[in-house]
Design a protein around this motif. Structure first.
Motif, PDB file in Angstrom:
ATOM      1  N   GLU A 109      -6.473  -0.478  -7.550  1.00 32.87           N
ATOM      2  CA  GLU A 109      -5.134  -0.142  -8.056  1.00 32.87           C
ATOM      3  C   GLU A 109      -4.150  -1.277  -7.776  1.00 32.87           C
ATOM      4  O   GLU A 109      -3.312  -1.587  -8.626  1.00 32.87           O
ATOM      5  CB  GLU A 109      -4.637   1.155  -7.424  1.00 32.87           C
ATOM      6  CG  GLU A 109      -3.312   1.621  -8.025  1.00 32.87           C
ATOM      7  CD  GLU A 109      -2.851   2.972  -7.495  1.00 32.87           C
ATOM      8  OE1 GLU A 109      -1.908   3.533  -8.080  1.00 32.87           O
ATOM      9  OE2 GLU A 109      -3.432   3.468  -6.511  1.00 32.87           O
ATOM     10  N   MET A 110      -4.259  -1.939  -6.613  1.00 31.10           N
ATOM     11  CA  MET A 110      -3.341  -3.038  -6.327  1.00 31.10           C
ATOM     12  C   MET A 110      -3.582  -4.214  -7.273  1.00 31.10           C
ATOM     13  O   MET A 110      -2.623  -4.867  -7.707  1.00 31.10           O
ATOM     14  CB  MET A 110      -3.458  -3.500  -4.879  1.00 31.10           C
ATOM     15  CG  MET A 110      -2.527  -4.657  -4.549  1.00 31.10           C
ATOM     16  SD  MET A 110      -2.380  -5.043  -2.789  1.00 31.10           S
ATOM     17  CE  MET A 110      -1.183  -3.794  -2.278  1.00 31.10           C
TER      18      MET A 110
ATOM     19  N   PHE B   6       1.025  -7.129   0.308  1.00 32.47           N
ATOM     20  CA  PHE B   6       0.691  -6.537   1.601  1.00 32.47           C
ATOM     21  C   PHE B   6      -0.579  -5.702   1.442  1.00 32.47           C
ATOM     22  O   PHE B   6      -0.579  -4.500   1.630  1.00 32.47           O
ATOM     23  CB  PHE B   6       1.882  -5.687   2.056  1.00 32.47           C
ATOM     24  CG  PHE B   6       1.698  -4.985   3.369  1.00 32.47           C
ATOM     25  CD1 PHE B   6       0.877  -5.490   4.353  1.00 32.47           C
ATOM     26  CD2 PHE B   6       2.358  -3.783   3.613  1.00 32.47           C
ATOM     27  CE1 PHE B   6       0.707  -4.830   5.555  1.00 32.47           C
ATOM     28  CE2 PHE B   6       2.203  -3.124   4.812  1.00 32.47           C
ATOM     29  CZ  PHE B   6       1.367  -3.646   5.791  1.00 32.47           C
ATOM     30  N   PRO B   7      -1.693  -6.350   1.076  1.00 32.58           N
ATOM     31  CA  PRO B   7      -2.924  -5.591   0.854  1.00 32.58           C
ATOM     32  C   PRO B   7      -3.564  -5.161   2.160  1.00 32.58           C
ATOM     33  O   PRO B   7      -3.471  -5.857   3.164  1.00 32.58           O
ATOM     34  CB  PRO B   7      -3.810  -6.606   0.122  1.00 32.58           C
ATOM     35  CG  PRO B   7      -3.354  -7.925   0.640  1.00 32.58           C
ATOM     36  CD  PRO B   7      -1.874  -7.786   0.852  1.00 32.58           C
ATOM     37  N   GLN B   8      -4.214  -4.043   2.136  1.00 36.50           N
ATOM     38  CA  GLN B   8      -4.907  -3.555   3.333  1.00 36.50           C
ATOM     39  C   GLN B   8      -6.394  -3.337   3.068  1.00 36.50           C
ATOM     40  O   GLN B   8      -7.066  -2.651   3.820  1.00 36.50           O
ATOM     41  CB  GLN B   8      -4.265  -2.250   3.812  1.00 36.50           C
ATOM     42  CG  GLN B   8      -2.868  -2.436   4.368  1.00 36.50           C
ATOM     43  CD  GLN B   8      -2.327  -1.180   5.026  1.00 36.50           C
ATOM     44  OE1 GLN B   8      -2.497  -0.083   4.519  1.00 36.50           O
ATOM     45  NE2 GLN B   8      -1.690  -1.339   6.163  1.00 36.50           N
TER      46      GLN B   8
ATOM     47  N   PRO C 296       0.838  -1.209   0.000  1.00 37.11           N
ATOM     48  CA  PRO C 296       0.000   0.000   0.000  1.00 37.11           C
ATOM     49  C   PRO C 296       0.865   1.247   0.000  1.00 37.11           C
ATOM     50  O   PRO C 296       2.033   1.215   0.415  1.00 37.11           O
ATOM     51  CB  PRO C 296      -0.787  -0.126   1.309  1.00 37.11           C
ATOM     52  CG  PRO C 296       0.105  -0.934   2.201  1.00 37.11           C
ATOM     53  CD  PRO C 296       0.817  -1.903   1.303  1.00 37.11           C
ATOM     54  N   ALA C 297       0.313   2.337  -0.464  1.00 39.84           N
ATOM     55  CA  ALA C 297       1.008   3.619  -0.363  1.00 39.84           C
ATOM     56  C   ALA C 297       1.222   3.937   1.115  1.00 39.84           C
ATOM     57  O   ALA C 297       0.425   3.550   1.970  1.00 39.84           O
ATOM     58  CB  ALA C 297       0.193   4.710  -1.038  1.00 39.84           C
TER      59      ALA C 297
ATOM     60  N   ALA D 187       5.679  -2.140  -6.160  1.00 34.77           N
ATOM     61  CA  ALA D 187       4.546  -1.373  -6.689  1.00 34.77           C
ATOM     62  C   ALA D 187       3.647  -0.994  -5.522  1.00 34.77           C
ATOM     63  O   ALA D 187       3.290  -1.841  -4.703  1.00 34.77           O
ATOM     64  CB  ALA D 187       3.772  -2.206  -7.706  1.00 34.77           C
ATOM     65  N   THR D 188       3.303   0.284  -5.414  1.00 37.47           N
ATOM     66  CA  THR D 188       2.446   0.745  -4.317  1.00 37.47           C
ATOM     67  C   THR D 188       1.077   1.159  -4.859  1.00 37.47           C
ATOM     68  O   THR D 188       0.960   1.608  -6.003  1.00 37.47           O
ATOM     69  CB  THR D 188       3.085   1.928  -3.572  1.00 37.47           C
ATOM     70  OG1 THR D 188       3.305   3.009  -4.488  1.00 37.47           O
ATOM     71  CG2 THR D 188       4.409   1.508  -2.946  1.00 37.47           C
ATOM     72  N   SER D 189       0.074   1.012  -3.991  1.00 34.88           N
ATOM     73  CA  SER D 189      -1.303   1.271  -4.413  1.00 34.88           C
ATOM     74  C   SER D 189      -2.069   1.999  -3.319  1.00 34.88           C
ATOM     75  O   SER D 189      -1.757   1.856  -2.139  1.00 34.88           O
ATOM     76  CB  SER D 189      -2.006  -0.052  -4.733  1.00 34.88           C
ATOM     77  OG  SER D 189      -1.198  -0.887  -5.556  1.00 34.88           O
TER      78      SER D 189
END
Length: 346
Positions: free
Chosen positions: A102-103, A121-123, A67-68, A95-97
């Motif tokens: 977007e991810m 590492f999704p949130q 994530p961003a 890659a950040t989302s």
């Protein structure tokens, strides 16, 4: 004539004796010399074998989907992920989302780039379809910290429940029974705080701790500013507080600021959670010894274990579907082991 016949008989006997004498000993033989490969030939063979082994090994291209950065801990995750890849000479791409959509797109970009393993590492909810497609394509996917309901996915995480359990043990050993303990709760964090609180209260119940003086404060987030505000309100409301159960290092730094600004000296124990270098420095500072600062380690460095697991799977190895990193309490006694002067991120 008789003389001739006699001479022929003598000659025949001599020839027979010579023939018999020749068979009394086996003829000497010379063994063929052993053949030894020349040094150059041996080196060439070994080089060919090594090249064959290397060509058979799968290529490692690490795709990292994160994530961003909205919290220092997330920045720490990115720091340790890149550090591991760089230290080990791995080809990688981060890659950040900002959200699930977007991810999902970033994951496909990482596959197009050539990722042979994915560490994610999704949130957010809604990542199942995107990740399942990658797993079904034969690319190992290891999630860090969070659950995603996919078949064949792996997970590396800390132990939120044990963080609370160990924090309760630390605090009660510092302040004794029936103490006034301020619990900093962040309901918006979902299962994170739920599990940490559960572990905290379970320890108290298992040890018959008098919980009559425990007070809960609800914060909107783990942010330092929210820690300052909540702690300032609590200090104004309560004349005496023995300990603060904070579940995050940044929240603890905010609490620390409010405590020192108010000049309060009654608090003798305060925990945190995470792995923040700035907070570790506060723990190490002898000027804070009376405050009893500590942190239940939930280090962003665990992302390195996720990368190792992904590479193990790529190379045909095995791993547990869920790998849980045990909790360590970082206090003045052991904080020197966790200081990283090169980490200026978190």
């Amino acid at each position: 004539m008789k003389k001739i016949i006699a001479m022929l008989l003598v000659l025949t006997m001599v020839l027979a004796m010579a023939a018999c004498g020749g068979n009394t000993a086996a003829p000497e033989t010379t063994a063929a010399p052993e053949t030894t490969a020349a040094p150059a030939e041996t080196e060439a063979t070994e080089a060919a074998e090594t090249e064959a082994e290397e060509s058979a090994a799968p290529e490692i291209h690490v795709g990292i989907a994160a994530p961003a950065v909205t919290h220092g801990w997330v920045a720490g995750v990115a720091y340790y992920a890149e550090k591991y890849c760089q230290d080990n000479g791995l080809d990688y791409k981060v890659a950040t989302s900002k959200d699930a959509a977007e991810m999902a797109a970033q994951l496909q970009d990482l596959v197009s780039w050539g990722a042979t393993v994915i560490v994610s590492f999704p949130q957010w909810a809604g990542m199942e379809t995107a990740m399942q497609e990658i797993i079904d394509a034969g690319i190992p996917v290891v999630n860090f910290d969070v659950d995603v309901d996919c078949t064949g996915i792996y997970k590396v995480t800390g132990d939120n429940y044990d963080m609370g359990y160990q924090s309760a043990k630390y605090i009660t050993e510092k302040v004794g029974d029936a103490a006034t303990i301020l619990v900093m709760d962040v309901p918006s964090s979902g299962s994170v705080c739920e599990l940490r609180k559960q572990g905290f209260y379970d320890y108290l119940s298992e040890n018959n701790y008098d919980q009559s003086n425990i007070v809960e404060m609800q914060l909107p987030s783990f942010a330092r500013t929210d820690g300052v505000t909540a702690m300032a309100d609590a200090l104004e409301k309560y004349d005496h507080i023995d300990a603060v159960y904070s579940m995050d290092d940044e929240t603890s730094m905010g609490c620390y600021q409010a405590i020192t600004e108010a000049g309060r000296t009654d608090i003798k124990a305060m925990t945190g959670g995470g792995g923040c270098q700035e907070y570790f420095k506060m723990i190490a500072d002898e000027a804070n010894a009376d405050l009893g600062l500590a942190s239940a380690l939930y280090s962003p460095a665990m992302i390195q274990d996720a990368i190792k697991t992904a590479i193990t799977l790529l190379n045909g190895g095995t791993a547990e579907p869920e790998i849980i990193i045990p909790t360590t309490i970082v206090s003045a006694e052991n904080v020197a082991d966790f200081l990283d002067p090169n980490n200026t991120v978190y």
